[in-house]
Design a protein around this motif. Sequence first.
Motif, PDB file in Angstrom:
ATOM      1  N   LEU A 186      -2.344   4.099 -12.398  1.00 24.31           N
ATOM      2  CA  LEU A 186      -2.983   3.152 -11.489  1.00 24.31           C
ATOM      3  C   LEU A 186      -3.603   3.840 -10.276  1.00 24.31           C
ATOM      4  CD1 LEU A 186      -0.365   0.255 -11.475  1.00 24.31           C
ATOM      5  CD2 LEU A 186      -2.380   0.517 -12.923  1.00 24.31           C
ATOM      6  N   ASP A 187      -4.562   3.145  -9.675  1.00 26.81           N
ATOM      7  CA  ASP A 187      -5.248   3.624  -8.473  1.00 26.81           C
ATOM      8  C   ASP A 187      -4.573   3.006  -7.245  1.00 26.81           C
ATOM      9  OD1 ASP A 187      -7.014   4.394  -6.498  1.00 26.81           O
ATOM     10  OD2 ASP A 187      -8.618   3.042  -7.148  1.00 26.81           O
ATOM     11  N   THR A 223      -3.460  -4.101 -10.103  1.00 26.63           N
ATOM     12  CA  THR A 223      -4.460  -3.522  -9.209  1.00 26.63           C
ATOM     13  C   THR A 223      -5.597  -4.512  -8.999  1.00 26.63           C
ATOM     14  OG1 THR A 223      -5.725  -2.499 -10.991  1.00 26.63           O
ATOM     15  CG2 THR A 223      -3.946  -1.182 -10.013  1.00 26.63           C
ATOM     16  N   THR A 224      -6.435  -4.234  -8.018  1.00 28.37           N
ATOM     17  CA  THR A 224      -7.570  -5.117  -7.731  1.00 28.37           C
ATOM     18  C   THR A 224      -8.611  -5.099  -8.844  1.00 28.37           C
ATOM     19  OG1 THR A 224      -8.648  -3.360  -6.466  1.00 28.37           O
ATOM     20  CG2 THR A 224      -7.312  -4.940  -5.229  1.00 28.37           C
ATOM     21  N   ASP A 225      -8.615  -4.043  -9.671  1.00 30.41           N
ATOM     22  CA  ASP A 225      -9.578  -3.989 -10.769  1.00 30.41           C
ATOM     23  C   ASP A 225      -9.002  -4.511 -12.089  1.00 30.41           C
ATOM     24  OD1 ASP A 225      -7.909  -1.820 -11.178  1.00 30.41           O
ATOM     25  OD2 ASP A 225      -9.513  -0.410 -11.640  1.00 30.41           O
ATOM     26  N   GLY A 226      -7.858  -5.202 -12.024  1.00 37.49           N
ATOM     27  CA  GLY A 226      -7.326  -5.897 -13.183  1.00 37.49           C
ATOM     28  C   GLY A 226      -6.360  -5.122 -14.060  1.00 37.49           C
ATOM     29  N   LYS A 273       0.870  -1.180   0.000  1.00 35.60           N
ATOM     30  CA  LYS A 273       0.000   0.000   0.000  1.00 35.60           C
ATOM     31  C   LYS A 273       0.904   1.225   0.000  1.00 35.60           C
ATOM     32  CE  LYS A 273      -4.109   2.004   0.853  1.00 35.60           C
ATOM     33  NZ  LYS A 273      -4.203   3.156   0.005  1.00 35.60           N
ATOM     34  N   LEU A 274       0.881   1.964  -1.105  1.00 30.48           N
ATOM     35  CA  LEU A 274       1.653   3.193  -1.223  1.00 30.48           C
ATOM     36  C   LEU A 274       0.761   4.342  -0.783  1.00 30.48           C
ATOM     37  CD1 LEU A 274       3.332   2.452  -4.662  1.00 30.48           C
ATOM     38  CD2 LEU A 274       4.318   2.146  -2.398  1.00 30.48           C
TER      39      LEU A 274
END
Length: 72
Positions: free
Chosen positions: A48-49, A31-34, A6-7
Amino acid sequence: MVAFIKLESAEDLKTFMNMAWNCEDDVGVHTTDGKIADAKSVLGLMALDYSKPVQVVTENSKFIESLEKWRV
């Protein structure tokens, strides 16, 4: 090898990117959304998020160990 990190800040992202540039192996960020980015790509990482933990993938065990301060 995989690590979840976690940044929290732009400074964390800058430090992470510099570490990736110095790694001799490929480093990917998922990321968790692929979405996937090359950790050595400024534009890729900026797209990226980071509100959620990201998955870092590399074959370099020393690089994975160096991520300890961000592990979740």
